[in-house]
Enzyme design. Sequence first.
Site, PDB file in Angstrom:
ATOM      1  N   ASP A  98       0.698  -1.085   0.305  1.00  0.00           N
ATOM      2  CA  ASP A  98      -0.081   0.140  -0.112  1.00  0.00           C
ATOM      3  C   ASP A  98       0.773   1.078   0.046  1.00  0.00           C
ATOM      4  O   ASP A  98       1.809   1.083   0.626  1.00  0.00           O
ATOM      5  CB  ASP A  98      -0.982   0.253   1.439  1.00  0.00           C
ATOM      6  CG  ASP A  98      -2.414   0.711   1.166  1.00  0.00           C
ATOM      7  OD1 ASP A  98      -1.976   1.000   0.084  1.00  0.00           O
ATOM      8  OD2 ASP A  98      -2.451   0.915   2.231  1.00  0.00           O
ATOM      9  N   GLY A  99       0.265   2.132  -0.674  1.00  0.00           N
ATOM     10  CA  GLY A  99       0.809   4.037  -0.154  1.00  0.00           C
ATOM     11  C   GLY A  99       1.579   4.001  -1.752  1.00  0.00           C
ATOM     12  O   GLY A  99       2.214   4.984  -2.187  1.00  0.00           O
ATOM     13  N   ASN A 100       1.212   3.352  -3.026  1.00  0.00           N
ATOM     14  CA  ASN A 100       1.557   4.030  -4.707  1.00  0.00           C
ATOM     15  C   ASN A 100       0.820   5.424  -4.610  1.00  0.00           C
ATOM     16  O   ASN A 100       1.629   5.901  -5.126  1.00  0.00           O
ATOM     17  CB  ASN A 100       0.824   2.952  -5.478  1.00  0.00           C
ATOM     18  CG  ASN A 100       2.001   1.339  -5.014  1.00  0.00           C
ATOM     19  OD1 ASN A 100       2.550   1.192  -4.311  1.00  0.00           O
ATOM     20  ND2 ASN A 100       0.871   0.440  -5.901  1.00  0.00           N
ATOM     21  N   ARG A 149      -0.857   9.211 -10.729  1.00  0.00           N
ATOM     22  CA  ARG A 149      -0.871   7.812  -9.573  1.00  0.00           C
ATOM     23  C   ARG A 149      -0.975   6.904 -10.278  1.00  0.00           C
ATOM     24  O   ARG A 149       0.238   6.519  -9.685  1.00  0.00           O
ATOM     25  CB  ARG A 149      -1.986   7.372  -8.924  1.00  0.00           C
ATOM     26  CG  ARG A 149      -2.763   8.186  -8.556  1.00  0.00           C
ATOM     27  CD  ARG A 149      -3.944   8.514  -7.422  1.00  0.00           C
ATOM     28  NE  ARG A 149      -4.722   6.773  -6.968  1.00  0.00           N
ATOM     29  CZ  ARG A 149      -4.015   6.731  -5.915  1.00  0.00           C
ATOM     30  NH1 ARG A 149      -3.912   7.621  -5.027  1.00  0.00           N
ATOM     31  NH2 ARG A 149      -4.195   5.925  -5.641  1.00  0.00           N
ATOM     32  N   ASN A 177     -11.441  -3.002  -5.026  1.00  0.00           N
ATOM     33  CA  ASN A 177     -10.307  -1.880  -6.199  1.00  0.00           C
ATOM     34  C   ASN A 177     -11.203  -1.270  -7.546  1.00  0.00           C
ATOM     35  O   ASN A 177     -10.746  -0.092  -7.874  1.00  0.00           O
ATOM     36  CB  ASN A 177      -8.899  -2.454  -6.111  1.00  0.00           C
ATOM     37  CG  ASN A 177      -7.790  -2.205  -4.969  1.00  0.00           C
ATOM     38  OD1 ASN A 177      -6.771  -3.426  -4.689  1.00  0.00           O
ATOM     39  ND2 ASN A 177      -8.274  -0.972  -3.740  1.00  0.00           N
ATOM     40  N   TRP A 178     -12.008  -1.908  -7.784  1.00  0.00           N
ATOM     41  CA  TRP A 178     -12.467  -1.843  -9.082  1.00  0.00           C
ATOM     42  C   TRP A 178     -13.317  -0.320  -8.079  1.00  0.00           C
ATOM     43  O   TRP A 178     -14.363   0.123  -9.878  1.00  0.00           O
ATOM     44  CB  TRP A 178     -14.259  -2.494  -9.353  1.00  0.00           C
ATOM     45  CG  TRP A 178     -13.500  -4.220  -9.656  1.00  0.00           C
ATOM     46  CD1 TRP A 178     -13.520  -5.293  -8.872  1.00  0.00           C
ATOM     47  CD2 TRP A 178     -12.744  -4.333 -10.157  1.00  0.00           C
ATOM     48  NE1 TRP A 178     -12.940  -6.313  -8.846  1.00  0.00           N
ATOM     49  CE2 TRP A 178     -12.540  -5.761 -10.307  1.00  0.00           C
ATOM     50  CE3 TRP A 178     -12.914  -4.146 -12.126  1.00  0.00           C
ATOM     51  CZ2 TRP A 178     -11.987  -6.772 -11.816  1.00  0.00           C
ATOM     52  CZ3 TRP A 178     -12.295  -4.819 -12.881  1.00  0.00           C
ATOM     53  CH2 TRP A 178     -11.548  -5.774 -13.124  1.00  0.00           C
ATOM     54  N   ARG A 207     -12.348   1.861  -7.561  1.00  0.00           N
ATOM     55  CA  ARG A 207     -11.389   3.120  -8.303  1.00  0.00           C
ATOM     56  C   ARG A 207     -11.999   3.743  -9.471  1.00  0.00           C
ATOM     57  O   ARG A 207     -12.642   3.038 -10.526  1.00  0.00           O
ATOM     58  CB  ARG A 207     -10.259   2.830  -8.288  1.00  0.00           C
ATOM     59  CG  ARG A 207      -9.953   2.626  -6.233  1.00  0.00           C
ATOM     60  CD  ARG A 207      -8.461   2.455  -6.898  1.00  0.00           C
ATOM     61  NE  ARG A 207      -7.908   2.191  -5.707  1.00  0.00           N
ATOM     62  CZ  ARG A 207      -6.525   2.058  -4.755  1.00  0.00           C
ATOM     63  NH1 ARG A 207      -5.854   2.474  -5.710  1.00  0.00           N
ATOM     64  NH2 ARG A 207      -6.651   2.004  -3.484  1.00  0.00           N
ATOM     65  N   ILE A 212      -7.040  -4.717   7.760  1.00  0.00           N
ATOM     66  CA  ILE A 212      -6.345  -5.687   7.052  1.00  0.00           C
ATOM     67  C   ILE A 212      -6.551  -5.699   5.006  1.00  0.00           C
ATOM     68  O   ILE A 212      -6.939  -6.145   5.048  1.00  0.00           O
ATOM     69  CB  ILE A 212      -7.239  -7.547   7.165  1.00  0.00           C
ATOM     70  CG1 ILE A 212      -6.284  -7.586   8.721  1.00  0.00           C
ATOM     71  CG2 ILE A 212      -7.247  -8.944   7.004  1.00  0.00           C
ATOM     72  CD1 ILE A 212      -6.109  -7.994   9.260  1.00  0.00           C
ATOM     73  N   SER A 213      -8.441  -4.884   5.698  1.00  0.00           N
ATOM     74  CA  SER A 213      -8.886  -4.708   4.019  1.00  0.00           C
ATOM     75  C   SER A 213      -9.542  -6.041   2.986  1.00  0.00           C
ATOM     76  O   SER A 213      -8.763  -5.768   2.141  1.00  0.00           O
ATOM     77  CB  SER A 213      -7.912  -3.587   2.979  1.00  0.00           C
ATOM     78  OG  SER A 213      -7.504  -2.067   3.928  1.00  0.00           O
ATOM     79  N   GLU A 219       1.780 -13.257  12.753  1.00  0.00           N
ATOM     80  CA  GLU A 219       2.155 -11.515  12.938  1.00  0.00           C
ATOM     81  C   GLU A 219       2.290 -10.363  12.663  1.00  0.00           C
ATOM     82  O   GLU A 219       2.052 -10.911  11.102  1.00  0.00           O
ATOM     83  CB  GLU A 219       3.487 -11.771  13.702  1.00  0.00           C
ATOM     84  CG  GLU A 219       3.895 -13.011  14.150  1.00  0.00           C
ATOM     85  CD  GLU A 219       3.771 -12.939  15.653  1.00  0.00           C
ATOM     86  OE1 GLU A 219       3.238 -12.024  16.413  1.00  0.00           O
ATOM     87  OE2 GLU A 219       3.383 -13.661  16.263  1.00  0.00           O
TER      88      GLU A 219
HETATM   89  C1  IPE Z   1      -5.880  -3.088   0.065  1.00  0.00           C
HETATM   90  O1  IPE Z   1      -5.034  -1.672  -0.444  1.00  0.00           O
HETATM   91  C2  IPE Z   1      -4.949  -3.651  -1.477  1.00  0.00           C
HETATM   92  C3  IPE Z   1      -4.089  -3.753  -2.251  1.00  0.00           C
HETATM   93  C4  IPE Z   1      -3.118  -3.493  -1.230  1.00  0.00           C
HETATM   94  C5  IPE Z   1      -3.954  -3.534  -3.306  1.00  0.00           C
HETATM   95  P1  IPE Z   1      -6.457  -0.379  -0.749  1.00  0.00           P
HETATM   96  O2  IPE Z   1      -5.457   0.829  -0.954  1.00  0.00           O
HETATM   97  O3  IPE Z   1      -7.185  -0.837  -1.640  1.00  0.00           O
HETATM   98  O4  IPE Z   1      -7.110  -0.753   1.244  1.00  0.00           O
HETATM   99  P2  IPE Z   1      -8.134   0.620   1.740  1.00  0.00           P
HETATM  100  O5  IPE Z   1      -8.858   0.411   0.945  1.00  0.00           O
HETATM  101  O6  IPE Z   1      -7.684   1.918   2.019  1.00  0.00           O
HETATM  102  O7  IPE Z   1      -8.528  -0.218   3.333  1.00  0.00           O
HETATM  103  C1  IPE Z   2      -1.548   0.422  -2.971  1.00  0.00           C
HETATM  104  O1  IPE Z   2      -1.376   1.829  -3.287  1.00  0.00           O
HETATM  105  C2  IPE Z   2      -1.934  -0.357  -4.806  1.00  0.00           C
HETATM  106  C3  IPE Z   2      -3.940  -0.574  -5.097  1.00  0.00           C
HETATM  107  C4  IPE Z   2      -3.992  -1.148  -4.729  1.00  0.00           C
HETATM  108  C5  IPE Z   2      -3.969  -1.183  -6.817  1.00  0.00           C
HETATM  109  P1  IPE Z   2      -2.246   2.697  -3.463  1.00  0.00           P
HETATM  110  O2  IPE Z   2      -3.196   3.199  -4.796  1.00  0.00           O
HETATM  111  O3  IPE Z   2      -3.697   2.012  -2.405  1.00  0.00           O
HETATM  112  O4  IPE Z   2      -2.388   3.649  -3.085  1.00  0.00           O
HETATM  113  P2  IPE Z   2      -2.672   5.453  -2.318  1.00  0.00           P
HETATM  114  O5  IPE Z   2      -3.241   3.818  -0.702  1.00  0.00           O
HETATM  115  O6  IPE Z   2      -3.561   6.056  -2.520  1.00  0.00           O
HETATM  116  O7  IPE Z   2      -1.139   6.248  -1.235  1.00  0.00           O
HETATM  117 MG    MG Z   3      -4.037   2.337  -0.357  1.00  0.00          MG
END
Ligand code: IPE
Ligand code: IPE
Ligand code: MG
Length: 247
Positions: free
Chosen positions: A22-24, A35, A70-71, A73, A190-191, A202
């Site tokens: 996470d965090g891209n 992004r 994630n769909w 988005r 945990i998403s 852990e």
């Molecule tokens: C969880 O990340 C899914 C992936 C890393 C692919 P999200 O960034 O989509 O999670 P939420 O929705 O913020 O919890």
């Molecule tokens: C995780 O990074 C990758 C995917 C969910 C595909 P994000 O795209 O969720 O990055 P943030 O949370 O917006 O920084």
């Molecule tokens: Mg994210």
Amino acid sequence: MHDISTDFSPSSLPRHVAVIMDGNGRWAKTRRLPRAEGHRRGVEALDRVVEAAVRIGVPALTVFAFSSENWRRPEAEVSMLMRLFASGLARWEKPLADAGVRLRVIGEKSAFPEAVQRAIERTEKATETGSRMHLNIAANYGGRWDVLQAAQAAVAAGEALTPESISGRLSTAADGEVDLLIRTGGERRISNFLLWQAAYAELYFDDALWPDWGEADLLRAISWYVGRERRFGMTSEQVLERRVESN
Ligand code: IPE
Ligand code: IPE
Ligand code: MG
């Protein structure tokens, strides 16, 4: 920062590591980049982490690439992620096969565009004999879906619903429970990832954003894991006694 050990005994290593990458998006945003650039750099981080996991000797690595949520988005981001996924699979085919890594995509694959489904099949086929490490890429994956599909398969086979009949049919059945679950990007949730498999994992949360991750970060997470006392409901004294008995 404490010293990072790089020399773990195989029995102390987590057998199954899972990562919520996470965090891209935030990585890109802080640099005023689109992004999409964050996701591209995220794929490079995955390359580094897979290589490191193989080197360290982790038997199974499951990474969350695209959740069933994630769909939701923007369409442009979703289609960009699909293209990135298909091109990544094609690019990984040979290096993974050469490194002895068996790749499997876990999740509801029928929802993907045809081209992505074909890329998945090809890469899975090309790497199917890999025995050095199992790499599971969770795409259109949800932990609730996984438990449900396992339960439905058990029922269809005429089996009673038991923890074993479900565990044995989860999409990561070959790799057992998750020992270490890592989430980058600072969120502590945990998403809907490996809900059943992570029941006793852990949990390691890192504020670093995924595109900045690499071998040193994985080593730090594993060193932290190695120092945990996993009690599985027992007392600390019982755990120590068992350790003495098994030596
Ligand atoms: C969880 O990340 C899914 C992936 C890393 C692919 P999200 O960034 O989509 O999670 P939420 O929705 O913020 O919890
Ligand atoms: C995780 O990074 C990758 C995917 C969910 C595909 P994000 O795209 O969720 O990055 P943030 O949370 O917006 O920084
Ligand atoms: Mg994210």
